[in-house]
Write an enzyme that holds these catalytic residues in place. Sequence first.
Site, PDB file in Angstrom:
ATOM      1  N   LYS A   1       8.533 -88.857  -2.770  1.00  0.00           N
ATOM      2  CA  LYS A   1       9.907 -88.323  -2.864  1.00  0.00           C
ATOM      3  C   LYS A   1      10.673 -89.030  -3.976  1.00  0.00           C
ATOM      4  O   LYS A   1      11.392 -88.423  -4.749  1.00  0.00           O
ATOM      5  CB  LYS A   1      10.678 -88.597  -1.566  1.00  0.00           C
ATOM      6  CG  LYS A   1      10.319 -87.696  -0.426  1.00  0.00           C
ATOM      7  CD  LYS A   1      11.353 -87.813   0.694  1.00  0.00           C
ATOM      8  CE  LYS A   1      11.229 -89.051   1.531  1.00  0.00           C
ATOM      9  NZ  LYS A   1      10.246 -89.018   2.585  1.00  0.00           N
TER      10      LYS A   1
ATOM     11  N   SER B   1       4.619 -91.189   1.539  1.00  0.00           N
ATOM     12  CA  SER B   1       5.777 -90.370   1.885  1.00  0.00           C
ATOM     13  C   SER B   1       7.000 -90.796   1.059  1.00  0.00           C
ATOM     14  O   SER B   1       7.671 -89.976   0.430  1.00  0.00           O
ATOM     15  CB  SER B   1       6.064 -90.530   3.387  1.00  0.00           C
ATOM     16  OG  SER B   1       7.353 -90.099   3.710  1.00  0.00           O
TER      17      SER B   1
ATOM     18  N   ARG C   1       3.857 -85.909  11.389  1.00  0.00           N
ATOM     19  CA  ARG C   1       3.698 -87.314  11.805  1.00  0.00           C
ATOM     20  C   ARG C   1       4.676 -87.641  12.927  1.00  0.00           C
ATOM     21  O   ARG C   1       4.362 -88.388  13.851  1.00  0.00           O
ATOM     22  CB  ARG C   1       3.942 -88.248  10.612  1.00  0.00           C
ATOM     23  CG  ARG C   1       2.798 -88.264   9.610  1.00  0.00           C
ATOM     24  CD  ARG C   1       3.201 -88.958   8.330  1.00  0.00           C
ATOM     25  NE  ARG C   1       3.641 -90.322   8.532  1.00  0.00           N
ATOM     26  CZ  ARG C   1       4.616 -90.914   7.825  1.00  0.00           C
ATOM     27  NH1 ARG C   1       5.244 -90.271   6.857  1.00  0.00           N
ATOM     28  NH2 ARG C   1       4.945 -92.151   8.068  1.00  0.00           N
TER      29      ARG C   1
ATOM     30  N   HIS D   1      15.605 -96.919  -1.039  1.00  0.00           N
ATOM     31  CA  HIS D   1      15.078 -96.204   0.125  1.00  0.00           C
ATOM     32  C   HIS D   1      14.733 -97.210   1.202  1.00  0.00           C
ATOM     33  O   HIS D   1      14.309 -98.322   0.904  1.00  0.00           O
ATOM     34  CB  HIS D   1      13.825 -95.408  -0.264  1.00  0.00           C
ATOM     35  CG  HIS D   1      13.474 -94.330   0.715  1.00  0.00           C
ATOM     36  ND1 HIS D   1      14.059 -93.084   0.702  1.00  0.00           N
ATOM     37  CD2 HIS D   1      12.608 -94.306   1.740  1.00  0.00           C
ATOM     38  CE1 HIS D   1      13.545 -92.341   1.669  1.00  0.00           C
ATOM     39  NE2 HIS D   1      12.668 -93.074   2.329  1.00  0.00           N
TER      40      HIS D   1
ATOM     41  N   ASP E   1       5.314 -83.644   1.531  1.00  0.00           N
ATOM     42  CA  ASP E   1       5.908 -84.664   2.412  1.00  0.00           C
ATOM     43  C   ASP E   1       6.723 -84.016   3.521  1.00  0.00           C
ATOM     44  O   ASP E   1       6.703 -84.466   4.661  1.00  0.00           O
ATOM     45  CB  ASP E   1       6.782 -85.645   1.626  1.00  0.00           C
ATOM     46  CG  ASP E   1       7.361 -86.705   2.567  1.00  0.00           C
ATOM     47  OD1 ASP E   1       6.563 -87.396   3.218  1.00  0.00           O
ATOM     48  OD2 ASP E   1       8.599 -86.808   2.684  1.00  0.00           O
TER      49      ASP E   1
END
Length: 357
Positions: A187, A183, A168, A82, A161
Amino acid sequence: MRMVDLIIKKRNGNAFSNEEISYIIDRYVGGEIPDYQISALLMAIYFQGMNFKEVSVLTDKMMHSGETMDLTSISGPRVDKHSTGGVGDKVSIPLAPLVASAGLIVPMVSGRGLGHTGGTLDKLESIPGFSSRINKKHFVEYLSRSGAVIAGQTHNFVPADKQLYALRDVTGTVESIPLITASIMSKKLASGTDGLVMDVKTGSGAFMSSLEDARRLADMLVETGKFMNKNIRAVITDMNEPLGEYVGNSLEVYEAIEFLKGRGEERLGKVIFQLGSHMLVLGGIVNTPEEGITLLEEKIKNGEALARFGEILKNQGGDPAVIENPERLPISDKKEVFSLPYSGYISHINTRKVGLA
Ligand code: URA
């Protein structure tokens, strides 16, 4: 408990208890706390921060705000990657099929554009027919068949999220180490991965523009992962200029395909091979990142990575013909050419502005 008291508590710089974090997440996902109160809370967190214990509890609560994936029926090492977000960062698109072709299982849950950065899902959805909305049954089915899935959050998957991310994005509260950590980790942990390689971006196009902040974010991500019993590594990479030669949804898909065909730009290739090789080490496929790079280069040369990308597209409804016929990808009809009356070279790019454009 009253939400207004919790906002004041954080505004004044105090730490939340586990019960208070549970209260906030449960009620927000349940629709009982309005966006305007959560917006105020996000701003208070932005300025006052959260300690490690608060971040771990927040991550855990967000991860369990919906259903989680059970991938124990799939054999093979489950490792994901990620990015904290950048400009021209199309890495996930070629990386997932590449490492899957080398033997990893990649349950990738990606995000949409955030602030000035693009989102993997928005990019992939420029491919005609491609869907990132995948239910639990298909997620497991595609993963066992092709070794990789690139999906978004459904309303049942980490809904906390999904809601906070969107808020956000419009309240100026993206660049917060605790919020980014919770966040991403919520996930990634909910998707059933065992290992994770984090690409932490730094520079003018990253959320953490200084190297020092990028290191703090990398530490927080690794520590939170360890706390949740996951194997995690972080690589800090440069975002002082856009990654690769293209920025924009369908253009980045085009560039990702070019990479898989062995025609990638050098800097982009370096980031992909670095991240991919660490994924292979975490998954136990190779012993060193150097061995990993050799294996990945082979998978590009022999066409297996590209073929795997075609399979992923087919699974998720995308038109695989874009691989051979990129003109099927949509192209903007708005064009503006900037030219100079003299020759030279570019010494500096304000990457954030490129992302905003
Ligand atoms: N990527 C995410 O998934 N969340 C963030 O907050 C930033 C980047």
